[in-house]
Design an enzyme around this catalytic site. Structure first.
Site, PDB file in Angstrom:
ATOM      1  N   GLY A  86       0.672  -1.134  -0.042  1.00  0.00           N
ATOM      2  CA  GLY A  86      -0.045  -0.041  -0.154  1.00  0.00           C
ATOM      3  C   GLY A  86       0.828   1.160  -0.083  1.00  0.00           C
ATOM      4  N   GLY A  88       2.801   3.849   1.339  1.00  0.00           N
ATOM      5  CA  GLY A  88       3.386   4.068   2.692  1.00  0.00           C
ATOM      6  C   GLY A  88       3.731   5.364   2.895  1.00  0.00           C
ATOM      7  CE  LYS A 109       8.156   7.565  -4.403  1.00  0.00           C
ATOM      8  NZ  LYS A 109       8.690   7.130  -5.906  1.00  0.00           N
ATOM      9  CG  ASP A 121      10.426   8.450   7.519  1.00  0.00           C
ATOM     10  OD1 ASP A 121       9.999   8.010   6.355  1.00  0.00           O
ATOM     11  OD2 ASP A 121      11.477   9.060   7.401  1.00  0.00           O
ATOM     12  N   GLY A 122       7.050   7.640   6.365  1.00  0.00           N
ATOM     13  CA  GLY A 122       6.061   8.245   5.343  1.00  0.00           C
ATOM     14  C   GLY A 122       6.925   9.538   4.755  1.00  0.00           C
ATOM     15  NE  ARG A 179       0.906   1.058  -6.834  1.00  0.00           N
ATOM     16  CZ  ARG A 179       2.009   1.885  -6.623  1.00  0.00           C
ATOM     17  NH1 ARG A 179       3.177   1.210  -6.972  1.00  0.00           N
ATOM     18  NH2 ARG A 179       1.837   2.938  -6.579  1.00  0.00           N
ATOM     19  CG  ASP A 248       5.402  -3.434  -5.140  1.00  0.00           C
ATOM     20  OD1 ASP A 248       6.065  -4.542  -5.323  1.00  0.00           O
ATOM     21  OD2 ASP A 248       5.826  -2.404  -4.473  1.00  0.00           O
ATOM     22  CG  ASN A 249       7.914  -0.789  -7.703  1.00  0.00           C
ATOM     23  OD1 ASN A 249       6.902  -0.215  -6.996  1.00  0.00           O
ATOM     24  ND2 ASN A 249       9.016  -1.308  -7.048  1.00  0.00           N
ATOM     25  CG  ASP A 258       6.935   2.852  -7.476  1.00  0.00           C
ATOM     26  OD1 ASP A 258       6.700   4.369  -7.341  1.00  0.00           O
ATOM     27  OD2 ASP A 258       6.616   2.079  -6.495  1.00  0.00           O
TER      28      ASP A 258
HETATM   29  P1  AMP Z   1       9.125   0.924  -3.102  1.00  0.00           P
HETATM   30  O1  AMP Z   1      10.394   0.058  -2.925  1.00  0.00           O
HETATM   31  O2  AMP Z   1       9.434   2.469  -3.244  1.00  0.00           O
HETATM   32  O3  AMP Z   1       8.228   0.651  -4.312  1.00  0.00           O
HETATM   33  O4  AMP Z   1       8.339   0.813  -1.891  1.00  0.00           O
HETATM   34  C1  AMP Z   1       7.667  -0.398  -1.285  1.00  0.00           C
HETATM   35  C2  AMP Z   1       6.880  -0.311  -0.319  1.00  0.00           C
HETATM   36  O5  AMP Z   1       7.397   0.361   0.695  1.00  0.00           O
HETATM   37  C3  AMP Z   1       5.533   0.715  -0.738  1.00  0.00           C
HETATM   38  O6  AMP Z   1       4.445   0.029  -0.151  1.00  0.00           O
HETATM   39  C4  AMP Z   1       6.040   2.126  -0.046  1.00  0.00           C
HETATM   40  O7  AMP Z   1       4.859   3.014   0.075  1.00  0.00           O
HETATM   41  C5  AMP Z   1       6.542   1.570   1.307  1.00  0.00           C
HETATM   42  N1  AMP Z   1       7.590   2.713   1.543  1.00  0.00           N
HETATM   43  C6  AMP Z   1       8.767   3.075   1.118  1.00  0.00           C
HETATM   44  N2  AMP Z   1       9.356   4.099   1.819  1.00  0.00           N
HETATM   45  C7  AMP Z   1       8.710   4.219   2.694  1.00  0.00           C
HETATM   46  C8  AMP Z   1       8.555   5.238   3.857  1.00  0.00           C
HETATM   47  N3  AMP Z   1       9.632   6.130   4.043  1.00  0.00           N
HETATM   48  N4  AMP Z   1       7.557   5.299   4.768  1.00  0.00           N
HETATM   49  C9  AMP Z   1       6.619   4.381   4.749  1.00  0.00           C
HETATM   50  N5  AMP Z   1       6.551   3.480   3.558  1.00  0.00           N
HETATM   51  C10 AMP Z   1       7.481   3.476   2.605  1.00  0.00           C
HETATM   52 MG    MG Z   2       6.589   1.003  -5.252  1.00  0.00          MG
END
Ligand code: AMP
Ligand code: MG
Length: 483
Positions: A86, A88, A109, A121-122, A179, A248-249, A258
């Site tokens: 989801g 994040g 983002k 930390d979002g 996705r 997911d990407n 992504d």
């Molecule tokens: P990604 O590798 O960027 O495709 O991210 C994989 C998952 O990790 C996704 O669900 C993102 O929303 C979550 N995510 C990545 N970085 C963060 C962050 N700093 N805080 C919260 N969720 C994250």
């Molecule tokens: Mg992603």
């Protein structure tokens, strides 16, 4: 006001697919980059938005008119392992209706935590968000389907990674953020109504023609596979390595999304891997086509109940559709490769001719981009290159092949130059621009880089600074996830 025309069709999907999530305000939003050309294309008012009030919107401190912020739920196979995920750290503000009638997601983002943040930390750091902006805008200029980057705003707050880094929020524009993992999420919940709603929604949004097919879900799957085949062929032919092709990407729209540890290959080597976390080379250059097919197999599994009532029949459909991927990919690859080689006609041995060039490039570690650029030069490849026996032999073959065509050399050169970029985002240039911006507050190198990447096919005016790979003495390039 400011041209926002936001709608919220995604929010109409069952609650399984989203949660309300408001951006968390930041201390001091300041534009680092604003993309006025994209703003105009979206129907937004540049004068009103290239202001502190605009920066507040692109930081999540103020909501644009009509926004209804939410986080999307999805699952995914990450390096082969299934997980619930989801958004994040991403928040969808809504879908902007553009002046030319398109519907595109507007997403922040790095805008703070959501119900899917788990331990994250979002937030996002400035360097990686600028990296996404640079590479996505470069891909767009190369004519490759991609999400776009409207703005990067610094937050005035640090984010804690291995060290404290300046924080930032990226505004991402995409045809949608559906996705493969969105379908896996529905399937994992064993909720046929939710899966059905998602399929109907996706067909309406991306593939309306599939609604009239005998089996709409199968027609949808076929359309998605076709877009992926076309997309990955385009990646391969500019030497783009995504780096994290988790399910997911992979966007259903066929756009590249992504941008994490992605990079462009310099010396041609099919085993090239840049990502520091990809120890097995799962997402190496040469693996991108089979991995796309593997991801599509996960999509087919999720859609299986909708292909046919009888499972054996459904599996048969899925396998047949998956098998077509290889042919499709080869077709797109060869068509574009012919363009790169200046071939206007088709001969059976064209693939072998291309493979022979690639084999020579691999053996000599020739620069991928600059080799094709040299072939596209009006007066032919330089003497130094023609002096290489291996290249000279291939060149003679290529000339013989070209002699069997009616095309005029000048026209051919112009055509080849439209297929072979003179400028790509060179890793050392990207790195230097990001370091100057994120560590020293110096935006000049970033602005020069963005300007050079905006016209990649302008062979007559290639800034020397951006045309050459880093010297071969440099350490192997490594990229890191933007988390
Ligand atoms: P990604 O590798 O960027 O495709 O991210 C994989 C998952 O990790 C996704 O669900 C993102 O929303 C979550 N995510 C990545 N970085 C963060 C962050 N700093 N805080 C919260 N969720 C994250
Ligand atoms: Mg992603």
């Amino acid at each position: 006001m400011s041209g926002w025309r936001l709608e919220h069709t995604y929010a109409g999907l069952p609650a399984l697919f989203h949660s309300p999530a408001a951006p968390t305000p930041v201390r001091d939003p300041q534009f680092v980059v604003f993309n006025p050309a994209l703003a105009v294309a979206l129907g937004l008012d540049v004068t009103a938005l290239d202001t502190p009030a605009g920066a507040a919107i692109f930081a999540g401190n103020a909501l644009p008119d009509g926004a209804r912020p939410l986080a999307q739920a999805y699952a995914g196979h990450q390096f082969g392992h299934f997980t619930g995920l989801g958004d994040g750290r991403a928040i969808l503000l809504g879908e902007q209706l553009t002046p030319d009638g398109a519907r595109v997601d507007v997403q922040l983002k790095g805008a703070g935590q959501t119900p899917y943040s788990r331990r994250g930390d979002g937030r996002a750091a400035l360097g990686p968000m600028l990296r996404e902006l640079v590479i996505s805008e470069a891909m767009h200029a190369l004519g490759i389907p991609t999400s776009r980057s409207l703005a990067v705003v610094s937050t005035g707050e640090p984010v804690q990674r291995e060290r404290a880094l300046p924080g930032a929020v990226l505004t991402r524009i995409a045809a949608s953020h559906l996705r493969v993992g969105t379908f896996e999420w529905a399937a994992a919940h064993r909720d046929p109504a939710a899966l059905g709603a998602l399929v109907d929604y996706t067909i309406r949004r991306h593939d309306p023609a599939a609604a009239d097919a005998p089996v709409p879900a199968l027609a949808l799957f076929d359309a998605i596979a076709e877009r992926q085949a076309a997309l990955i062929a385009r990646w391969q032919l500019v030497g783009f390595i995504h780096g994290v092709m988790n399910t997911d990407n992979m966007a259903i729209s066929g756009e590249t999304i992504d941008y994490g540890p992605c990079a462009f290959m310099d010396a041609y080597d099919p085993d090239t891997v840049f990502s520091s976390i990809d120890h097995q080379g799962r997402y190496a250059y040469a693996n991108q086509p089979p991995i796309a097919q593997w991801n599509l197999a996960r999509l087919a599994e999720a859609l299986l109940p909708m292909f046919a009532d009888d499972q054996a029949v459904a599996i048969e459909h899925a396998n047949a559709a998956l098998e077509r991927f290889t042919t499709r990919f080869r077709h797109h690859w060869l068509t574009r490769m012919r363009g790169k080689l200046g071939l206007a006609t088709e001969e059976d041995d064209d693939a072998a001719l291309a493979e022979a060039l690639l084999a020579w490039m691999h053996a000599t570690r020739a620069d991928f981009t600059n080799t094709f650029r040299a072939l596209s030069a009006p007066d032919g490849p330089p003497a130094a290159l023609l002096g290489e026996p291996g290249f000279a032999a291939w060149h003679a073959q290529w000339q013989a092949r070209l002699a069997r065509e009616a095309s005029v050399p000048g026209e051919r050169t112009a055509r080849m130059q439209r297929h072979n970029p003179a400028v790509i985002p060179r890793n050392h240039k990207v790195e230097a621009a990001l370091t100057a911006a994120a560590d020293h507050g110096d935006l000049a190198p970033l602005e020069r880089l963005l300007a050079a990447l905006a016209t990649p096919f302008d062979h007559a005016r290639v800034p020397v600074e951006f045309a050459e790979p880093a010297d071969s003495g440099a350490r192997p390039y490594r990229t890191f996830c933007g988390t």
